[in-house]
Motif scaffolding. Structure first.
Motif, PDB file in Angstrom:
ATOM      1  N   SER A  80     146.418 -28.031 -25.531  1.00  0.00           N
ATOM      2  CA  SER A  80     145.438 -28.027 -26.612  1.00  0.00           C
ATOM      3  C   SER A  80     145.619 -26.758 -27.439  1.00  0.00           C
ATOM      4  O   SER A  80     146.286 -25.805 -27.030  1.00  0.00           O
ATOM      5  CB  SER A  80     144.008 -28.103 -26.066  1.00  0.00           C
ATOM      6  OG  SER A  80     143.717 -26.950 -25.280  1.00  0.00           O
ATOM      7  N   ARG A  81     145.005 -26.769 -28.605  1.00  0.00           N
ATOM      8  CA  ARG A  81     145.043 -25.584 -29.457  1.00  0.00           C
ATOM      9  C   ARG A  81     144.319 -24.419 -28.790  1.00  0.00           C
ATOM     10  O   ARG A  81     144.719 -23.270 -28.923  1.00  0.00           O
ATOM     11  CB  ARG A  81     144.415 -25.905 -30.811  1.00  0.00           C
ATOM     12  CG  ARG A  81     144.484 -24.753 -31.804  1.00  0.00           C
ATOM     13  CD  ARG A  81     143.890 -25.137 -33.139  1.00  0.00           C
ATOM     14  NE  ARG A  81     143.922 -24.010 -34.052  1.00  0.00           N
ATOM     15  CZ  ARG A  81     143.421 -24.048 -35.288  1.00  0.00           C
ATOM     16  NH1 ARG A  81     142.855 -25.166 -35.737  1.00  0.00           N
ATOM     17  NH2 ARG A  81     143.476 -22.984 -36.065  1.00  0.00           N
ATOM     18  N   PHE A  82     143.240 -24.730 -28.086  1.00  0.00           N
ATOM     19  CA  PHE A  82     142.510 -23.691 -27.358  1.00  0.00           C
ATOM     20  C   PHE A  82     143.418 -23.003 -26.342  1.00  0.00           C
ATOM     21  O   PHE A  82     143.434 -21.773 -26.228  1.00  0.00           O
ATOM     22  CB  PHE A  82     141.297 -24.304 -26.654  1.00  0.00           C
ATOM     23  CG  PHE A  82     140.635 -23.373 -25.681  1.00  0.00           C
ATOM     24  CD1 PHE A  82     139.758 -22.401 -26.122  1.00  0.00           C
ATOM     25  CD2 PHE A  82     140.890 -23.460 -24.317  1.00  0.00           C
ATOM     26  CE1 PHE A  82     139.147 -21.529 -25.226  1.00  0.00           C
ATOM     27  CE2 PHE A  82     140.294 -22.600 -23.422  1.00  0.00           C
ATOM     28  CZ  PHE A  82     139.413 -21.630 -23.880  1.00  0.00           C
ATOM     29  N   GLY A  83     144.186 -23.798 -25.593  1.00  0.00           N
ATOM     30  CA  GLY A  83     145.090 -23.213 -24.604  1.00  0.00           C
ATOM     31  C   GLY A  83     146.153 -22.344 -25.236  1.00  0.00           C
ATOM     32  O   GLY A  83     146.507 -21.289 -24.697  1.00  0.00           O
ATOM     33  N   GLY A  84     146.673 -22.777 -26.402  1.00  0.00           N
ATOM     34  CA  GLY A  84     147.681 -21.968 -27.090  1.00  0.00           C
ATOM     35  C   GLY A  84     147.131 -20.641 -27.577  1.00  0.00           C
ATOM     36  O   GLY A  84     147.784 -19.601 -27.461  1.00  0.00           O
ATOM     37  N   GLU A  85     145.911 -20.676 -28.136  1.00  0.00           N
ATOM     38  CA  GLU A  85     145.303 -19.430 -28.612  1.00  0.00           C
ATOM     39  C   GLU A  85     144.969 -18.499 -27.446  1.00  0.00           C
ATOM     40  O   GLU A  85     145.165 -17.283 -27.527  1.00  0.00           O
ATOM     41  CB  GLU A  85     144.040 -19.738 -29.419  1.00  0.00           C
ATOM     42  CG  GLU A  85     144.278 -20.553 -30.673  1.00  0.00           C
ATOM     43  CD  GLU A  85     145.146 -19.826 -31.670  1.00  0.00           C
ATOM     44  OE1 GLU A  85     145.162 -18.585 -31.661  1.00  0.00           O
ATOM     45  OE2 GLU A  85     145.825 -20.506 -32.472  1.00  0.00           O
ATOM     46  N   LEU A  86     144.467 -19.066 -26.355  1.00  0.00           N
ATOM     47  CA  LEU A  86     144.164 -18.253 -25.171  1.00  0.00           C
ATOM     48  C   LEU A  86     145.423 -17.620 -24.614  1.00  0.00           C
ATOM     49  O   LEU A  86     145.425 -16.437 -24.225  1.00  0.00           O
ATOM     50  CB  LEU A  86     143.485 -19.120 -24.115  1.00  0.00           C
ATOM     51  CG  LEU A  86     143.135 -18.421 -22.791  1.00  0.00           C
ATOM     52  CD1 LEU A  86     142.115 -17.323 -23.027  1.00  0.00           C
ATOM     53  CD2 LEU A  86     142.610 -19.442 -21.778  1.00  0.00           C
ATOM     54  N   ASP A  87     146.503 -18.375 -24.584  1.00  0.00           N
ATOM     55  CA  ASP A  87     147.774 -17.858 -24.065  1.00  0.00           C
ATOM     56  C   ASP A  87     148.271 -16.681 -24.902  1.00  0.00           C
ATOM     57  O   ASP A  87     148.772 -15.688 -24.360  1.00  0.00           O
ATOM     58  CB  ASP A  87     148.804 -18.981 -24.046  1.00  0.00           C
ATOM     59  CG  ASP A  87     150.114 -18.544 -23.432  1.00  0.00           C
ATOM     60  OD1 ASP A  87     150.172 -18.361 -22.202  1.00  0.00           O
ATOM     61  OD2 ASP A  87     151.094 -18.365 -24.187  1.00  0.00           O
ATOM     62  N   SER A  88     148.135 -16.765 -26.226  1.00  0.00           N
ATOM     63  CA  SER A  88     148.591 -15.674 -27.091  1.00  0.00           C
ATOM     64  C   SER A  88     147.759 -14.416 -26.884  1.00  0.00           C
ATOM     65  O   SER A  88     148.300 -13.296 -26.849  1.00  0.00           O
ATOM     66  CB  SER A  88     148.526 -16.112 -28.557  1.00  0.00           C
ATOM     67  OG  SER A  88     149.429 -17.166 -28.808  1.00  0.00           O
TER      68      SER A  88
END
Length: 303
Positions: A80-88
Motif C-alpha cells: 500500500s501507499r501507507f507502507g511505502g511512506e512508512l518504509d521511507s
C-alpha cells in the motif's frame, strides 16, 4: 478496523461484494518495517554508549528487515501507499541518521565542524528516498536509480567491524582513515543522488541456469556473511558500489564513441539513393531577361 478489498462480480448485473482480509496479514509487512526502525534506534543507543561494533551489526539487521518487508508485502499482496511512506521514513533513520551518528562518533566528534559531513550525508539519504518514491513509485523494477540508501548506510556502519580484523591492522592500518572515510561519505552521498544504475538483489530459482547461478551466489554470500561477517560486508558493499559506478562510466563512454576516427580528415560520400528528385520550373521566379520566350512555331503548333 479490518481492511477490505472489493471483489468483482462474476456475472453481469451483479453488485460487487467486499471480501474482508485478515488483519494479521495486513500488518505483517509493517511489522518488518517497524523491526527495521527498532534496530535503527538501537544502533543509535549502542553507538552513544561506545559500542560501535554492535551498532554496525544492528544496521545490517535493519537492512535485512528492510529487504524482507517489501517481499512480504508483494507475496501477501498487501502493499500500500501507507507502507511505502512508512518504509521511507524508517529508512531515513536506520540508513541515514544512525550511520551518520556512527561516522560522527568514530571520526568527526573532535572536529569543530565535523557534524557538517554527517548533515550532508543525511540530506542525501532523505532526498534520495523522496526521489525514489516519485521516480520509481517506491519499488525498483529492473535496477535502482542511484546507490540504494541501505547500501550506503551499511558501508559506513560496517567499517568499524572491518577495521578490527587482523588483515586491516596489518595491511591497511597506516592509511589516513578519517580523511579516507570523509571522502567515501561524500562519494556515497553523490552516488545516492545520481542516476547511476545499480542492480537489484539477484532472483533465485531452480528452473533456469541463470536462476541456479544466482541461487549459488546468494548461498555463498550467506555462508560468508554468517561465518566471517567482519571480512565480508564492508569489502563486498564497496565492490558493489564501485562496480556499478565503473560499469556506468564504461557504458557511457562506449555510447559516446564516434563511428569513425575524428582525426581522420576524409570526405564522406553522400548517399543520394534515397533522395527525392523533383522537376522545378524556375522561369516564373527568374529575372525577365533570362526567361525564354516560346518561339512562334511552337505557339502556332500549340494552337
Amino acid at each position: 478496523m479490518n481492511a477490505e478489498t472489493p471483489e468483482r462480480a462474476s456475472g453481469p448485473g451483479r453488485k460487487e461484494r467486499k471480501v474482508p482480509l485478515q488483519q494479521g496479514i495486513i500488518i505483517l509487512p509493517s511489522a518488518f518495517t517497524l523491526g527495521n526502525l527498532f534496530f535503527g534506534i538501537y544502533a543509535l543507543v549502542t553507538a552513544s554508549q561506545g559500542d560501535l561494533l554492535w551498532a554496525g551489526w544492528y544496521i545490517v539487521f535493519a537492512a535485512v528487515l528492510d529487504m524482507l518487508d517489501g517481499r512480504v508485502a508483494r507475496f501477501t499482496r498487501t502493499g500500500s501507499r501507507f507502507g511505502g511512506e512508512l518504509d521511507s521514513l524508517v529508512d531515513a533513520i536506520s540508513f541515514g541518521v544512525a550511520p551518520a551518528f556512527i561516522l560522527y562518533t568514530l571520526f568527526l566528534a573532535d572536529a569543530p565542524w565535523g557534524w557538517i559531513l554527517s548533515f550532508v550525508y543525511v540530506t542525501a539519504v532523505v532526498v534520495r528516498l523522496a526521489r525514489f518514491n516519485v521516480e520509481q513509485g517506491g519499488e525498483a523494477k529492473t535496477h535502482f536509480h542511484g546507490l540504494p540508501s541501505p547500501t550506503a548506510g551499511m558501508i559506513l556502519a560496517t567499517f568499524y567491524p572491518f577495521s578490527q580484523t587482523a588483515f586491516f591492522r596489518q595491511q591497511l592500518g597506516d592509511l589516513p582513515w578519517p580523511q579516507v572515510m570523509g571522502l567515501v561519505t561524500v562519494v556515497l552521498s553523490v552516488l545516492m543522488l545520481s542516476h547511476v544504475p545499480y542492480a537489484l538483489f539477484p532472483r533465485i530459482g531452480f528452473r533456469t541456469r541463470k536462476g541456479l547461478f544466482n541461487t549459488g551466489v546468494v548461498l555463498a554470500g550467506l555462508f560468508l556473511a554468517l561465518t566471517v561477517p567482519r571480512y565480508y560486508f564492508f569489502p563486498v558493499l564497496m565492490l558493489y558500489t564501485l562496480w556499478g559506478l565503473s560499469k556506468a562510466v564504461l557504458l557511457g563512454f562506449l555510447d559516446r564513441l564516434p563511428d569513425r576516427d575524428p582525426l581522420l580528415d576524409e570526405e564522406e560520400e553522400e548517399d543520394e539513393g534515397a533522395a527525392e528528385v523533383r522537376d522545378v520550373d524556375y522561369r516564373d521566379v527568374a529575372p525577365a531577361r533570362y526567361r525564354e520566350k516560346p518561339s512562334k512555331g511552337k505557339e502556332k503548333s500549340s494552337t
